[in-house]
Write a protein that holds these residues in place. Sequence first.
Motif, PDB file in Angstrom:
ATOM      1  N   LEU A 140       0.737  -1.024  -0.060  1.00 18.85           N
ATOM      2  CA  LEU A 140       0.034  -0.052  -0.116  1.00 18.85           C
ATOM      3  C   LEU A 140       0.775   1.224   0.043  1.00 18.85           C
ATOM      4  O   LEU A 140       0.498   2.125  -0.777  1.00 18.85           O
ATOM      5  CB  LEU A 140      -0.991  -0.137   1.369  1.00 18.85           C
ATOM      6  CG  LEU A 140      -2.016   1.089   1.323  1.00 18.85           C
ATOM      7  CD1 LEU A 140      -3.083   0.966   0.315  1.00 18.85           C
ATOM      8  CD2 LEU A 140      -2.571   1.083   2.790  1.00 18.85           C
ATOM      9  N   LEU A 141       1.985   1.221   0.883  1.00 15.24           N
ATOM     10  CA  LEU A 141       2.837   2.453   1.010  1.00 15.24           C
ATOM     11  C   LEU A 141       3.530   2.603  -0.363  1.00 15.24           C
ATOM     12  O   LEU A 141       3.758   3.858  -0.883  1.00 15.24           O
ATOM     13  CB  LEU A 141       3.775   2.409   2.399  1.00 15.24           C
ATOM     14  CG  LEU A 141       2.719   2.489   3.482  1.00 15.24           C
ATOM     15  CD1 LEU A 141       3.864   2.452   4.749  1.00 15.24           C
ATOM     16  CD2 LEU A 141       2.458   4.008   3.517  1.00 15.24           C
ATOM     17  N   THR A 142       3.782   1.655  -1.054  1.00 17.81           N
ATOM     18  CA  THR A 142       4.899   1.577  -2.114  1.00 17.81           C
ATOM     19  C   THR A 142       3.796   2.295  -3.175  1.00 17.81           C
ATOM     20  O   THR A 142       4.289   3.086  -3.956  1.00 17.81           O
ATOM     21  CB  THR A 142       5.325   0.400  -2.420  1.00 17.81           C
ATOM     22  OG1 THR A 142       5.976  -0.183  -1.601  1.00 17.81           O
ATOM     23  CG2 THR A 142       5.908   0.242  -3.908  1.00 17.81           C
ATOM     24  N   ILE A 143       2.672   1.837  -3.366  1.00 22.65           N
ATOM     25  CA  ILE A 143       1.615   2.411  -4.554  1.00 22.65           C
ATOM     26  C   ILE A 143       1.533   4.000  -3.941  1.00 22.65           C
ATOM     27  O   ILE A 143       1.610   5.057  -4.993  1.00 22.65           O
ATOM     28  CB  ILE A 143       0.452   1.748  -4.482  1.00 22.65           C
ATOM     29  CG1 ILE A 143       0.627   0.291  -4.741  1.00 22.65           C
ATOM     30  CG2 ILE A 143      -0.584   2.467  -5.328  1.00 22.65           C
ATOM     31  CD1 ILE A 143      -0.604  -0.878  -5.114  1.00 22.65           C
ATOM     32  N   LEU A 144       1.220   4.099  -3.047  1.00 23.49           N
ATOM     33  CA  LEU A 144       1.021   5.753  -2.479  1.00 23.49           C
ATOM     34  C   LEU A 144       2.285   6.654  -2.640  1.00 23.49           C
ATOM     35  O   LEU A 144       2.058   7.601  -3.267  1.00 23.49           O
ATOM     36  CB  LEU A 144       0.501   5.530  -0.777  1.00 23.49           C
ATOM     37  CG  LEU A 144       0.315   7.230  -0.399  1.00 23.49           C
ATOM     38  CD1 LEU A 144      -0.900   7.504  -0.937  1.00 23.49           C
ATOM     39  CD2 LEU A 144       0.049   6.920   1.119  1.00 23.49           C
ATOM     40  N   LEU A 145       3.441   6.217  -2.483  1.00 26.85           N
ATOM     41  CA  LEU A 145       4.643   6.861  -2.444  1.00 26.85           C
ATOM     42  C   LEU A 145       4.909   6.991  -4.112  1.00 26.85           C
ATOM     43  O   LEU A 145       5.507   8.212  -4.459  1.00 26.85           O
ATOM     44  CB  LEU A 145       5.841   6.600  -1.629  1.00 26.85           C
ATOM     45  CG  LEU A 145       5.766   6.536  -0.074  1.00 26.85           C
ATOM     46  CD1 LEU A 145       6.668   5.818   0.466  1.00 26.85           C
ATOM     47  CD2 LEU A 145       5.647   7.910   0.326  1.00 26.85           C
ATOM     48  N   ASN A 146       4.643   6.003  -4.801  1.00 25.41           N
ATOM     49  CA  ASN A 146       4.879   6.221  -6.059  1.00 25.41           C
ATOM     50  C   ASN A 146       3.755   7.137  -6.600  1.00 25.41           C
ATOM     51  O   ASN A 146       4.427   7.990  -7.684  1.00 25.41           O
ATOM     52  CB  ASN A 146       4.674   4.917  -7.090  1.00 25.41           C
ATOM     53  CG  ASN A 146       5.946   3.845  -6.938  1.00 25.41           C
ATOM     54  OD1 ASN A 146       7.062   4.494  -6.839  1.00 25.41           O
ATOM     55  ND2 ASN A 146       5.699   2.622  -6.647  1.00 25.41           N
ATOM     56  N   LEU A 147       2.708   7.188  -6.524  1.00 25.69           N
ATOM     57  CA  LEU A 147       1.818   8.354  -6.761  1.00 25.69           C
ATOM     58  C   LEU A 147       2.396   9.611  -6.491  1.00 25.69           C
ATOM     59  O   LEU A 147       2.175  10.656  -7.240  1.00 25.69           O
ATOM     60  CB  LEU A 147       0.206   7.969  -6.253  1.00 25.69           C
ATOM     61  CG  LEU A 147      -0.397   6.714  -6.982  1.00 25.69           C
ATOM     62  CD1 LEU A 147      -1.657   6.594  -6.251  1.00 25.69           C
ATOM     63  CD2 LEU A 147      -0.335   6.745  -8.359  1.00 25.69           C
ATOM     64  N   ILE A 148       2.676   9.819  -5.236  1.00 27.35           N
ATOM     65  CA  ILE A 148       3.150  11.038  -4.730  1.00 27.35           C
ATOM     66  C   ILE A 148       4.245  11.600  -5.558  1.00 27.35           C
ATOM     67  O   ILE A 148       4.595  12.732  -6.104  1.00 27.35           O
ATOM     68  CB  ILE A 148       3.313  10.989  -3.328  1.00 27.35           C
ATOM     69  CG1 ILE A 148       2.102  10.927  -2.210  1.00 27.35           C
ATOM     70  CG2 ILE A 148       4.238  12.313  -2.768  1.00 27.35           C
ATOM     71  CD1 ILE A 148       2.365  10.586  -1.017  1.00 27.35           C
ATOM     72  N   VAL A 149       5.296  10.611  -5.882  1.00 26.30           N
ATOM     73  CA  VAL A 149       6.285  10.971  -6.707  1.00 26.30           C
ATOM     74  C   VAL A 149       6.215  11.478  -8.035  1.00 26.30           C
ATOM     75  O   VAL A 149       6.601  12.465  -8.665  1.00 26.30           O
ATOM     76  CB  VAL A 149       7.511   9.822  -6.561  1.00 26.30           C
ATOM     77  CG1 VAL A 149       8.696   9.970  -7.568  1.00 26.30           C
ATOM     78  CG2 VAL A 149       8.087   9.784  -5.243  1.00 26.30           C
ATOM     79  N   ARG A 150       5.269  10.723  -8.710  1.00 29.91           N
ATOM     80  CA  ARG A 150       4.809  11.033  -9.998  1.00 29.91           C
ATOM     81  C   ARG A 150       4.179  12.402  -9.972  1.00 29.91           C
ATOM     82  O   ARG A 150       4.327  13.094 -11.065  1.00 29.91           O
ATOM     83  CB  ARG A 150       3.777   9.924 -10.591  1.00 29.91           C
ATOM     84  CG  ARG A 150       4.845   8.691 -10.981  1.00 29.91           C
ATOM     85  CD  ARG A 150       3.928   7.583 -11.428  1.00 29.91           C
ATOM     86  NE  ARG A 150       4.572   6.503 -11.621  1.00 29.91           N
ATOM     87  CZ  ARG A 150       4.193   5.384 -12.464  1.00 29.91           C
ATOM     88  NH1 ARG A 150       3.226   5.559 -13.310  1.00 29.91           N
ATOM     89  NH2 ARG A 150       5.070   4.310 -12.557  1.00 29.91           N
ATOM     90  N   LEU A 151       3.185  12.755  -8.845  1.00 32.23           N
ATOM     91  CA  LEU A 151       2.566  13.879  -8.832  1.00 32.23           C
ATOM     92  C   LEU A 151       3.528  15.016  -8.800  1.00 32.23           C
ATOM     93  O   LEU A 151       3.201  16.081  -9.548  1.00 32.23           O
ATOM     94  CB  LEU A 151       1.511  13.908  -7.757  1.00 32.23           C
ATOM     95  CG  LEU A 151       0.682  15.204  -7.664  1.00 32.23           C
ATOM     96  CD1 LEU A 151      -0.458  15.101  -8.550  1.00 32.23           C
ATOM     97  CD2 LEU A 151       0.005  14.965  -6.250  1.00 32.23           C
ATOM     98  N   PHE A 152       4.652  15.059  -8.035  1.00 33.76           N
ATOM     99  CA  PHE A 152       5.392  16.238  -7.956  1.00 33.76           C
ATOM    100  C   PHE A 152       6.633  16.115  -9.135  1.00 33.76           C
ATOM    101  O   PHE A 152       7.221  17.284  -8.982  1.00 33.76           O
ATOM    102  CB  PHE A 152       6.039  16.049  -6.556  1.00 33.76           C
ATOM    103  CG  PHE A 152       5.215  16.453  -5.402  1.00 33.76           C
ATOM    104  CD1 PHE A 152       4.806  17.976  -5.305  1.00 33.76           C
ATOM    105  CD2 PHE A 152       4.723  15.549  -4.539  1.00 33.76           C
ATOM    106  CE1 PHE A 152       3.976  18.234  -4.139  1.00 33.76           C
ATOM    107  CE2 PHE A 152       3.734  16.006  -3.343  1.00 33.76           C
ATOM    108  CZ  PHE A 152       3.498  17.317  -3.358  1.00 33.76           C
ATOM    109  N   ASN A 153       6.721  15.211  -9.839  1.00 38.09           N
ATOM    110  CA  ASN A 153       7.777  15.273 -10.824  1.00 38.09           C
ATOM    111  C   ASN A 153       6.952  16.106 -12.101  1.00 38.09           C
ATOM    112  O   ASN A 153       7.894  16.211 -13.084  1.00 38.09           O
ATOM    113  CB  ASN A 153       8.365  13.890 -11.282  1.00 38.09           C
ATOM    114  CG  ASN A 153       9.336  13.344 -10.238  1.00 38.09           C
ATOM    115  OD1 ASN A 153      10.114  14.348  -9.579  1.00 38.09           O
ATOM    116  ND2 ASN A 153       9.389  12.069 -10.097  1.00 38.09           N
ATOM    117  N   ARG A 154       5.745  16.230 -12.308  1.00 40.89           N
ATOM    118  CA  ARG A 154       5.351  16.761 -13.495  1.00 40.89           C
ATOM    119  C   ARG A 154       5.568  18.049 -13.324  1.00 40.89           C
ATOM    120  O   ARG A 154       5.488  18.948 -12.626  1.00 40.89           O
ATOM    121  CB  ARG A 154       3.727  16.510 -13.513  1.00 40.89           C
ATOM    122  CG  ARG A 154       3.527  15.071 -13.931  1.00 40.89           C
ATOM    123  CD  ARG A 154       2.287  14.841 -13.957  1.00 40.89           C
ATOM    124  NE  ARG A 154       2.121  13.351 -14.513  1.00 40.89           N
ATOM    125  CZ  ARG A 154       0.810  13.012 -14.654  1.00 40.89           C
ATOM    126  NH1 ARG A 154      -0.366  13.740 -14.625  1.00 40.89           N
ATOM    127  NH2 ARG A 154       0.837  11.562 -15.035  1.00 40.89           N
TER     128      ARG A 154
END
Length: 73
Positions: free
Chosen positions: A59-73
Amino acid sequence: MAARIFIILGLLFLVIGVLLLLFQRLGIQLGRLPGDFSIQRGNATCVVALGTSIFLSILLTILLNLIVRLFNR
């Protein structure tokens, strides 16, 4: 920079709290999932939450990947 980190941490805690409430309503009790072991001998209890650890890791892996992708845009 520090303010941005505190905002991200606050949002992360909010998401975790909402997820915990959601899991409770769905009947998923963390610490009592399949794969969690509890050994009781006399007055001592040892709890190994293996299933919960794996679930939270995914769950945390998925959540952190979404956060990283959100801030890299």
